[in-house]
Scaffold this motif. Sequence first.
Motif, PDB file in Angstrom:
ATOM      1  N   GLY A  64      21.861 -49.311  69.393  1.00 17.78           N
ATOM      2  CA  GLY A  64      22.744 -48.487  68.564  1.00 17.78           C
ATOM      3  C   GLY A  64      23.200 -49.230  67.316  1.00 17.78           C
ATOM      4  N   LEU A  65      23.569 -50.518  67.487  1.00 15.35           N
ATOM      5  CA  LEU A  65      24.052 -51.283  66.340  1.00 15.35           C
ATOM      6  C   LEU A  65      22.910 -51.574  65.369  1.00 15.35           C
ATOM      7  N   ALA A  66      21.687 -51.681  65.876  1.00 15.76           N
ATOM      8  CA  ALA A  66      20.542 -51.925  64.994  1.00 15.76           C
ATOM      9  C   ALA A  66      20.403 -50.781  63.996  1.00 15.76           C
ATOM     10  N   LEU A  67      20.768 -49.591  64.454  1.00 14.98           N
ATOM     11  CA  LEU A  67      20.702 -48.427  63.577  1.00 14.98           C
ATOM     12  C   LEU A  67      21.683 -48.571  62.414  1.00 14.98           C
ATOM     13  N   LEU A  68      22.788 -49.300  62.680  1.00 12.29           N
ATOM     14  CA  LEU A  68      23.784 -49.547  61.642  1.00 12.29           C
ATOM     15  C   LEU A  68      23.397 -50.763  60.812  1.00 12.29           C
ATOM     16  N   GLY A  69      22.268 -51.378  61.148  1.00 15.78           N
ATOM     17  CA  GLY A  69      21.866 -52.588  60.429  1.00 15.78           C
ATOM     18  C   GLY A  69      22.644 -53.799  60.889  1.00 15.78           C
ATOM     19  N   GLU A  70      23.221 -53.740  62.088  1.00 17.37           N
ATOM     20  CA  GLU A  70      23.997 -54.885  62.564  1.00 17.37           C
ATOM     21  C   GLU A  70      23.325 -55.466  63.802  1.00 17.37           C
ATOM     22  N   HIS A  71      23.315 -56.804  63.859  1.00 15.81           N
ATOM     23  CA  HIS A  71      22.680 -57.471  64.984  1.00 15.81           C
ATOM     24  C   HIS A  71      23.601 -58.565  65.483  1.00 15.81           C
ATOM     25  N   PRO A  72      23.478 -58.929  66.763  1.00 19.12           N
ATOM     26  CA  PRO A  72      24.325 -60.008  67.261  1.00 19.12           C
ATOM     27  C   PRO A  72      24.035 -61.293  66.503  1.00 19.12           C
ATOM     28  N   PRO A  73      25.047 -62.182  66.367  1.00 15.82           N
ATOM     29  CA  PRO A  73      24.825 -63.420  65.603  1.00 15.82           C
ATOM     30  C   PRO A  73      23.710 -64.252  66.240  1.00 15.82           C
ATOM     31  N   ARG A  82      14.631 -47.426  59.981  1.00 12.82           N
ATOM     32  CA  ARG A  82      14.622 -46.701  58.719  1.00 12.82           C
ATOM     33  C   ARG A  82      15.577 -45.546  58.794  1.00 12.82           C
ATOM     34  N   VAL A  83      16.375 -45.408  57.728  1.00  9.52           N
ATOM     35  CA  VAL A  83      17.239 -44.239  57.615  1.00  9.52           C
ATOM     36  C   VAL A  83      16.805 -43.512  56.347  1.00  9.52           C
ATOM     37  N   PRO A  84      15.814 -42.627  56.440  1.00  6.76           N
ATOM     38  CA  PRO A  84      15.323 -41.936  55.238  1.00  6.76           C
ATOM     39  C   PRO A  84      16.464 -41.178  54.581  1.00  6.76           C
ATOM     40  N   GLY A  85      16.514 -41.215  53.262  1.00  9.71           N
ATOM     41  CA  GLY A  85      17.635 -40.589  52.579  1.00  9.71           C
ATOM     42  C   GLY A  85      18.737 -41.601  52.326  1.00  9.71           C
ATOM     43  N   GLY A  86      18.695 -42.723  53.042  1.00 11.64           N
ATOM     44  CA  GLY A  86      19.614 -43.825  52.762  1.00 11.64           C
ATOM     45  C   GLY A  86      21.065 -43.536  53.027  1.00 11.64           C
ATOM     46  N   GLY A  87      21.351 -42.469  53.740  1.00 14.36           N
ATOM     47  CA  GLY A  87      22.750 -42.161  53.999  1.00 14.36           C
ATOM     48  C   GLY A  87      23.382 -43.180  54.920  1.00 14.36           C
ATOM     49  N   PRO A  88      24.707 -43.265  54.899  1.00 14.14           N
ATOM     50  CA  PRO A  88      25.387 -44.175  55.802  1.00 14.14           C
ATOM     51  C   PRO A  88      25.309 -43.675  57.245  1.00 14.14           C
ATOM     52  N   VAL A  89      25.465 -44.574  58.194  1.00 13.59           N
ATOM     53  CA  VAL A  89      25.443 -44.227  59.609  1.00 13.59           C
ATOM     54  C   VAL A  89      26.848 -44.421  60.170  1.00 13.59           C
ATOM     55  N   GLY A  90      27.360 -43.396  60.842  1.00 10.87           N
ATOM     56  CA  GLY A  90      28.710 -43.495  61.402  1.00 10.87           C
ATOM     57  C   GLY A  90      28.677 -44.148  62.763  1.00 10.87           C
ATOM     58  N   TYR A  91      29.814 -44.762  63.140  1.00 14.29           N
ATOM     59  CA  TYR A  91      29.858 -45.474  64.407  1.00 14.29           C
ATOM     60  C   TYR A  91      31.178 -45.192  65.111  1.00 14.29           C
ATOM     61  N   VAL A  92      31.097 -44.676  66.332  1.00 20.45           N
ATOM     62  CA  VAL A  92      32.294 -44.478  67.152  1.00 20.45           C
ATOM     63  C   VAL A  92      32.154 -45.402  68.354  1.00 20.45           C
ATOM     64  N   PRO A  93      32.880 -46.536  68.337  1.00 20.20           N
ATOM     65  CA  PRO A  93      32.681 -47.519  69.387  1.00 20.20           C
ATOM     66  C   PRO A  93      33.349 -47.107  70.695  1.00 20.20           C
ATOM     67  N   GLN A  94      33.039 -47.862  71.741  1.00 20.08           N
ATOM     68  CA  GLN A  94      33.591 -47.560  73.060  1.00 20.08           C
ATOM     69  C   GLN A  94      35.118 -47.597  73.054  1.00 20.08           C
ATOM     70  N   HIS A  95      35.685 -48.598  72.385  1.00 23.22           N
ATOM     71  CA  HIS A  95      37.148 -48.671  72.297  1.00 23.22           C
ATOM     72  C   HIS A  95      37.548 -48.353  70.870  1.00 23.22           C
ATOM     73  N   PRO A  96      37.836 -47.079  70.574  1.00 22.13           N
ATOM     74  CA  PRO A  96      38.112 -46.723  69.182  1.00 22.13           C
ATOM     75  C   PRO A  96      39.309 -47.482  68.619  1.00 22.13           C
ATOM     76  N   ALA A  97      40.262 -47.876  69.482  1.00 21.84           N
ATOM     77  CA  ALA A  97      41.438 -48.583  68.983  1.00 21.84           C
ATOM     78  C   ALA A  97      41.037 -49.876  68.277  1.00 21.84           C
ATOM     79  N   ALA A  98      39.918 -50.483  68.703  1.00 23.54           N
ATOM     80  CA  ALA A  98      39.536 -51.770  68.129  1.00 23.54           C
ATOM     81  C   ALA A  98      39.154 -51.654  66.660  1.00 23.54           C
ATOM     82  N   VAL A  99      38.638 -50.497  66.236  1.00 25.22           N
ATOM     83  CA  VAL A  99      38.236 -50.386  64.828  1.00 25.22           C
ATOM     84  C   VAL A  99      39.330 -49.744  63.983  1.00 25.22           C
TER      85      VAL A  99
END
Lengths: 523, 317
Positions: A64-73, A82-99
């Motif tokens: 899921g995070l790879a889709l956001l372009g994020e990978h573990p350190p 690939r995200v054709p159209g280049g639009g941003p990808v939204g993320y709703v994490p397991q613990h929404p309070a954390a974000v």
Amino acid sequence: MNTPLNTPRDASVDVPDGAAVAEISNLRVEIDGRPLVDGVDLRLLPGRVTALVGASGSGKTTTGLALLGEHPPGARVSGEVRVPGGGPVGYVPQHPAAVLNPARRVGALLYDIARERVRDLPRAARRTEARARVLCALADAQLPQGQALLRRYPHQLSGGQQQRVVLAQALLLGARVVVADEPTTGQDALTKSRIVEELTAVAAQGIAVLLLSHDLDVVRALADEVLVMKEGRVVESGPTERVWLTPRHEWTRELLSRQPQFSGGEEPGGAPTGAPVLHLQDLTARHHRTQVLHIRQLALHAGECLAVVGRSGSGKTTLARCLAGLHRNHDGRVTLDGSSALPRSLRDRDRGQLAAVQYVFQDARAAFDEYRPVVEQVARTAVRLRGAEAPAATAEALAVLAELGLTEEQAHRLPGRLSGGELQRAALARALLARPRVLICDEITSGLDTVTRRALLDVLAGLRRERGELAVVLITHDLDTASLADRIAVLDAGEMVEQGTAARVLSAPSHPFTRRLLAATTR
Amino acid sequence: MSGPLSFVARRLLLGGAQTVAVVLLVFALTEALPGDAAVALAGDQPDPARIAAIREAMHLDRPAYERLLDWAAGLAHGDFGTSLTSGRPVSTYIEDGFGPTLLLAMITVTLLVPLGVGLGVLAARHEGRPVDRIVSSVTLGVYAVPEFALGVLLVTVFALRLGWLPPTAVGYGTDLLGHPAALVLPVLVLLSRPVCSLARLVRAGMVDALDSPYVAQARRYGIPGARVRYAHALPNAVAPAAQQLARTVDWLLCGVIVVEALFVIPGLGTVLLNAVAERDVPVVQGLAVVFGVLTVLLNLGADLVAHRFAPRAGVAA
């Protein structure tokens, strides 16, 4: 990943609604040569919900995070996202309070996102337009009274509202893909069905939803397409109904198989007899001056398993805490073995009384000191509460841990090196070393995936067979878990609305609230 | 947790109670001193008859609670009593000393906040890299140097050797603003340690905040870097820094005795030092009350700021 459009891929034959809005091909993420995810292919279509299911640690979140372009350190990544159209990808994490930023009002980030999106408007119009967009996004995320929420801090919102605010951030962004990570974990049945509605509404707006979940009921209700993951690989994929009805892979079948029955054994469903081991009379519990729980009478017999069921905030945990002496602000009589009244506070209970009622917490990781080996912490109970010698206590700890399925090598690890399910077993062992009369299990299976949860419930069933006198209080919002108990008590808004044998409550509920709870589970 | 209003109300009530406690404590401590004003005034040849006469003249023979009531009633009207040595009202001492002290404190704080916060944010942005190493080790090093040592060093180098700045404020009286050159060295000395502690606190808070999931979310959603740093991360580092800042301002206002003595600045610290040397009990008492009330007020302010930026923490009132 905000990769700009390279070569628009033409719609392939099996895609009826046009091209994918996001695509992962042959993704491999590895850390120190150990693959977290290997050879994953994924296509997200507008308006469709795709679910990634699997046990924890199977690589769902990494994908899921790879889709956001994020990978573990420190990860080495190959393959293509690939995200054709280049639009941003939204993320709703397991613990929404954390974000959500604890020091800023909820509206702060929403306005910042909106401002970025109205850059091209004339300066004078920006503010009103940003505001309108924020309110519109909140409404789309099922928060119609958004105006009032914007001025609040995250901790002033309920868990459900926090989740919807995070969802609104993604909608405001104009995301065409939303990744929802375990959105229903730890939620009660009614909240779950509302989250299902929310995500359905999101998909109805033409947004592709990637659902990462081990909650199979929710996956079945929501997903159009399912990918089953095991150890970083996709072992099976296909339309939800097909996977459910004719699973091809062995692992899928194991994941989907029903939970085993779990009961005391000897007298299934039989009315408990004799003096109760724990009896509760006229309990009124308060937080500060607000009454949060009132129970006229509740009895627990030796060898019995009582499930306490209700939504979050219904007072289940407060009830458990009153029994264990963790919540002092109540008047009411809690008697042990029909004779001695238990002091209200833990501090006033003697060793015997402390040992008699033991508590296993929801978050096993938080319940262990992260710097000492697990076995030492487990053995400590016997030393503290029963005056056992340290070597004898350690030997007993190892024996009980082995009985619950932890090897000696695992027992000597630090808590950080055990999985959630393993730690929860260690927490059970720690409580058992007090040789309790009553074991209180507070949501011990929520947050675990199906396979781990089933294994833990098996452990609990085994315990009850081995220790015939042990009474168990099972606090849960999950009716499936509750169905394994002998009796069920249903709490709503601090009142016990119904209690009876598990079979009776589940088959012929007498209170409307219980009926609603059941309906929400079986939909 | 009750709402923000009731937090403010509770905190204000507590502040009031603390102020009363300060007044009582100051009185009790002066009562507990061996001897009294009469003994001090009687001079080097204490003649019991003379001491008794002075006591009677100053009403020191009255019971302690009557004198406390008188003194407290006077305080409520802003009357701090009169000095034993000069006969001038204590309030004039405080007014005279307050000007230079306030001026120094204001200049110092004005420079301190941007410097401390800026250095902290800079170090946090480059966590673990050379810039962070340099900022962190220099701030730790400077923090380890006491004011008097740094002051002497600066005077020796910039005033005596290079002759760029006046070594002290002797001769300028309370009109320090007219001679800004005389302020440079004292302000530098006053700044040295607070900048370091503030920068280190802000750095620690910012490192945590920049690493947090909510900052990751803001970045993920395309909020520009500076806005993420200052509008989303920094507020989380403000609460601990505000408490530290309150302690610093308190220290600046309540007589930075070493610095004032070193640069001969006639501030509150100097007034206090002289009063103690002359056993001028009413002046010492008056200053103690002023310092106590300032401390209460500043911490009250810091708690309100912390409550605003860490609404969850429920600052221990």
